[in-house]
Design a protein around this motif. Sequence first.
Motif, PDB file in Angstrom:
ATOM      1  N   THR A   1       1.691  18.566  14.233  1.00 60.04           N
ATOM      2  CA  THR A   1       0.591  17.884  14.909  1.00 60.04           C
ATOM      3  C   THR A   1      -0.124  16.890  14.006  1.00 60.04           C
ATOM      4  OG1 THR A   1      -0.863  19.736  14.342  1.00 60.04           O
ATOM      5  CG2 THR A   1       0.194  19.789  16.509  1.00 60.04           C
ATOM      6  N   SER A   2       0.272  16.784  12.746  1.00 57.69           N
ATOM      7  CA  SER A   2      -0.431  15.871  11.847  1.00 57.69           C
ATOM      8  C   SER A   2      -0.203  14.427  12.276  1.00 57.69           C
ATOM      9  CB  SER A   2       0.036  16.069  10.405  1.00 57.69           C
ATOM     10  OG  SER A   2       1.314  15.499  10.197  1.00 57.69           O
ATOM     11  N   ALA A   3      -1.202  13.588  11.999  1.00 54.05           N
ATOM     12  CA  ALA A   3      -1.096  12.168  12.350  1.00 54.05           C
ATOM     13  C   ALA A   3       0.050  11.508  11.590  1.00 54.05           C
ATOM     14  CB  ALA A   3      -2.419  11.462  12.030  1.00 54.05           C
ATOM     15  N   THR A   4       0.295  11.939  10.364  1.00 58.91           N
ATOM     16  CA  THR A   4       1.374  11.368   9.559  1.00 58.91           C
ATOM     17  C   THR A   4       2.735  11.675  10.166  1.00 58.91           C
ATOM     18  OG1 THR A   4       0.015  11.529   7.560  1.00 58.91           O
ATOM     19  CG2 THR A   4       2.404  11.344   7.253  1.00 58.91           C
TER      20      THR A   4
ATOM     21  N   CYS B   1       0.859  -1.188   0.000  1.00 59.61           N
ATOM     22  CA  CYS B   1       0.000   0.000   0.000  1.00 59.61           C
ATOM     23  C   CYS B   1       0.886   1.225   0.000  1.00 59.61           C
ATOM     24  CB  CYS B   1      -0.924   0.013   1.216  1.00 59.61           C
ATOM     25  SG  CYS B   1      -1.961   1.498   1.288  1.00 59.61           S
ATOM     26  N   TRP B   2       0.728   2.045  -1.022  1.00 59.56           N
ATOM     27  CA  TRP B   2       1.486   3.305  -1.122  1.00 59.56           C
ATOM     28  C   TRP B   2       0.515   4.461  -0.950  1.00 59.56           C
ATOM     29  CZ3 TRP B   2       2.874   5.945  -6.326  1.00 59.56           C
ATOM     30  CH2 TRP B   2       3.532   7.155  -6.077  1.00 59.56           C
ATOM     31  N   VAL B   3       0.733   5.265   0.104  1.00 61.32           N
ATOM     32  CA  VAL B   3      -0.085   6.447   0.362  1.00 61.32           C
ATOM     33  C   VAL B   3       0.734   7.670  -0.028  1.00 61.32           C
ATOM     34  CG1 VAL B   3      -1.419   7.751   2.040  1.00 61.32           C
ATOM     35  CG2 VAL B   3      -1.247   5.267   2.260  1.00 61.32           C
ATOM     36  N   ASP B   4       0.333   8.328  -1.104  1.00 58.15           N
ATOM     37  CA  ASP B   4       1.002   9.535  -1.563  1.00 58.15           C
ATOM     38  C   ASP B   4       0.225  10.753  -1.056  1.00 58.15           C
ATOM     39  OD1 ASP B   4       2.899  11.065  -2.935  1.00 58.15           O
ATOM     40  OD2 ASP B   4       1.713  11.091  -4.779  1.00 58.15           O
ATOM     41  N   GLU B   5       0.920  11.908  -1.009  1.00 56.29           N
ATOM     42  CA  GLU B   5       0.314  13.135  -0.468  1.00 56.29           C
ATOM     43  C   GLU B   5      -0.341  12.830   0.881  1.00 56.29           C
ATOM     44  OE1 GLU B   5      -2.190  15.038  -3.312  1.00 56.29           O
ATOM     45  OE2 GLU B   5      -0.612  15.180  -4.824  1.00 56.29           O
ATOM     46  N   ALA B   6       0.445  12.235   1.764  1.00 57.92           N
ATOM     47  CA  ALA B   6      -0.101  11.655   2.999  1.00 57.92           C
ATOM     48  C   ALA B   6      -0.253  12.645   4.148  1.00 57.92           C
ATOM     49  CB  ALA B   6       0.799  10.503   3.449  1.00 57.92           C
ATOM     50  N   GLU B   7       0.169  13.876   3.986  1.00 56.08           N
ATOM     51  CA  GLU B   7       0.093  14.836   5.092  1.00 56.08           C
ATOM     52  C   GLU B   7      -1.293  14.917   5.725  1.00 56.08           C
ATOM     53  OE1 GLU B   7       0.777  17.952   7.843  1.00 56.08           O
ATOM     54  OE2 GLU B   7       2.136  16.549   6.876  1.00 56.08           O
ATOM     55  N   PRO B   8      -2.396  15.021   4.952  1.00 54.03           N
ATOM     56  CA  PRO B   8      -3.709  15.189   5.597  1.00 54.03           C
ATOM     57  C   PRO B   8      -4.374  13.907   6.063  1.00 54.03           C
ATOM     58  CG  PRO B   8      -3.962  15.318   3.221  1.00 54.03           C
ATOM     59  CD  PRO B   8      -2.483  15.173   3.489  1.00 54.03           C
ATOM     60  N   VAL B   9      -3.730  12.757   5.911  1.00 53.22           N
ATOM     61  CA  VAL B   9      -4.363  11.500   6.334  1.00 53.22           C
ATOM     62  C   VAL B   9      -4.604  11.537   7.842  1.00 53.22           C
ATOM     63  CG1 VAL B   9      -4.115   8.996   6.478  1.00 53.22           C
ATOM     64  CG2 VAL B   9      -3.319  10.205   4.436  1.00 53.22           C
ATOM     65  N   THR B  10      -5.794  11.203   8.245  1.00 58.97           N
ATOM     66  CA  THR B  10      -6.176  11.308   9.652  1.00 58.97           C
ATOM     67  C   THR B  10      -5.713  10.087  10.444  1.00 58.97           C
ATOM     68  OG1 THR B  10      -8.298  10.223   9.290  1.00 58.97           O
ATOM     69  CG2 THR B  10      -8.223  12.618   8.987  1.00 58.97           C
TER      70      THR B  10
ATOM     71  N   TRP C   1       5.095  12.338   1.488  1.00 58.98           N
ATOM     72  CA  TRP C   1       4.320  13.541   1.821  1.00 58.98           C
ATOM     73  C   TRP C   1       5.203  14.780   1.912  1.00 58.98           C
ATOM     74  CZ3 TRP C   1       6.257  10.335   5.515  1.00 58.98           C
ATOM     75  CH2 TRP C   1       6.739  10.870   6.700  1.00 58.98           C
ATOM     76  N   ASN C   2       4.534  15.924   1.794  1.00 60.02           N
ATOM     77  CA  ASN C   2       5.147  17.231   2.003  1.00 60.02           C
ATOM     78  C   ASN C   2       4.651  17.736   3.359  1.00 60.02           C
ATOM     79  OD1 ASN C   2       6.196  19.806   1.926  1.00 60.02           O
ATOM     80  ND2 ASN C   2       5.497  20.268  -0.133  1.00 60.02           N
ATOM     81  N   PRO C   3       5.498  17.855   4.366  1.00 63.90           N
ATOM     82  CA  PRO C   3       5.044  18.195   5.719  1.00 63.90           C
ATOM     83  C   PRO C   3       4.366  19.567   5.783  1.00 63.90           C
ATOM     84  CG  PRO C   3       7.331  17.452   5.715  1.00 63.90           C
ATOM     85  CD  PRO C   3       6.960  17.685   4.296  1.00 63.90           C
ATOM     86  N   GLU C   4       3.372  19.650   6.649  1.00 60.04           N
ATOM     87  CA  GLU C   4       2.731  20.938   6.927  1.00 60.04           C
ATOM     88  C   GLU C   4       2.765  21.270   8.416  1.00 60.04           C
ATOM     89  OE1 GLU C   4      -1.116  21.620   5.338  1.00 60.04           O
ATOM     90  OE2 GLU C   4      -0.498  21.331   3.244  1.00 60.04           O
TER      91      GLU C   4
END
Length: 435
Positions: free
Chosen positions: A163-166, A126-135, A157-160
Amino acid sequence: MATAKIEIPEKLLPVFQGEADVRGAYGGRGSAKTRSFAKMSAVRAYMWSMAGREGIILCARQFMNSLDDSSLEEIKAAIQSEPWLNDHFEIGEKYVRTKCGRVAYKFSGLDRNIDSIKSKARILLCWVDEAEPVTEEAWTKLIPTLREEDSELWVTWNPERKTSATHKRFREAKDPRFKVVEINWRDNPRFPAKLERDRQRDQRERPDQYEHIWEGGFKTVFEGAYFAASLTAAKQQGRIGRVAADPLMTVRLFVDIGGTGAKADAFALWAVQFIGKEIRVLNYYEAVGQPLASHVAWMRQQGYEPGKAKIWLPHDGATNDKVFAVSYESALRDAGYDVTVIPNQGRGAAMFRIEAARRLFPRCWFNEEPTEPGRSALGAYHEKRDPTRQIGLGPEHDWSSHGSDAFGLMCVAYEEPSGSANFSRDLNYSPLGLA
């Protein structure tokens, strides 16, 4: 045995070597992380098909309304960039699979289809791309679906936000079976000239966004944020660093009150000192759904005791809590604190606080580490807009507004220091000199 050469950035080599449960990369634009992970997923698909294994490679994103939002085109491009790899795949408009049919790509959004993923059998990867907003909820449901003994989770992912779950799951983890690296544009040996021009342009024209876009930094300011320019100027001028409290001066605590209960607004607090015309922003605190006793306990732990610290509340601090028949003002006074309630500024109060903050920002010196969560709120505080009419509707009420309101309250309550000492006061003399 024939061998094949795969080109990926050198920094990613240890990520794909050896055994792992999680392989990942985070960073800014132009790092080639997405293309590299797409290519390596195809390599894995080829190896599994040659070994006679059957299953799927699940490509997921938090938000995916259609295949246009998926990694499908990136995977196609990665496979087609390697002629030997391209020979082993069947690529259609809406699908990619090995020619033998044993391994196929599937695509899914985690915000809507997370429960249906549980029924997908034999997920090899399983590859999760753009994973920053994944809850956190999505990660909790997704990870147990990887039931094969050697199945893996890949994350890019690109960090934001810290506190993100990722971030918490994959950057703060110390698990030796997590192989995760930071990779940015300078790590890409094939960094395109066009992107280099874009990078330099952003560095020159959008310095407040540059670190996040290109260097993998957290998103400290958001486009259209009220205080974006002020925070950028503070950083450039060296006003974000190590700031010490003056032990002889009062610590002033400015609060935006929340409430009790899990769905209550956040309780936010800034600790500052006014030293001459300099505003030393020392600390920030935020909590959701906690009783007032928890906030008072934190204040005392920080040394903000009655007599050493004073508290300023917004106008609703004088009203009773919805759960308990007591106001924040009276409860804090009972705890021994000197409390001031700022009167309601009426209509336009939010914009009044914003303008006061913009005016005083050049005087603010931020203690970097303790105030980071608060500065993140200031950097995200923005105007709500009507998308149809393209007009402003005032400040957006979201996670960033509580810390920003407390900061604005501080700026409204700020009193300009006197420009000179009061030498006209009476002096009392004693026989031995000045009393």
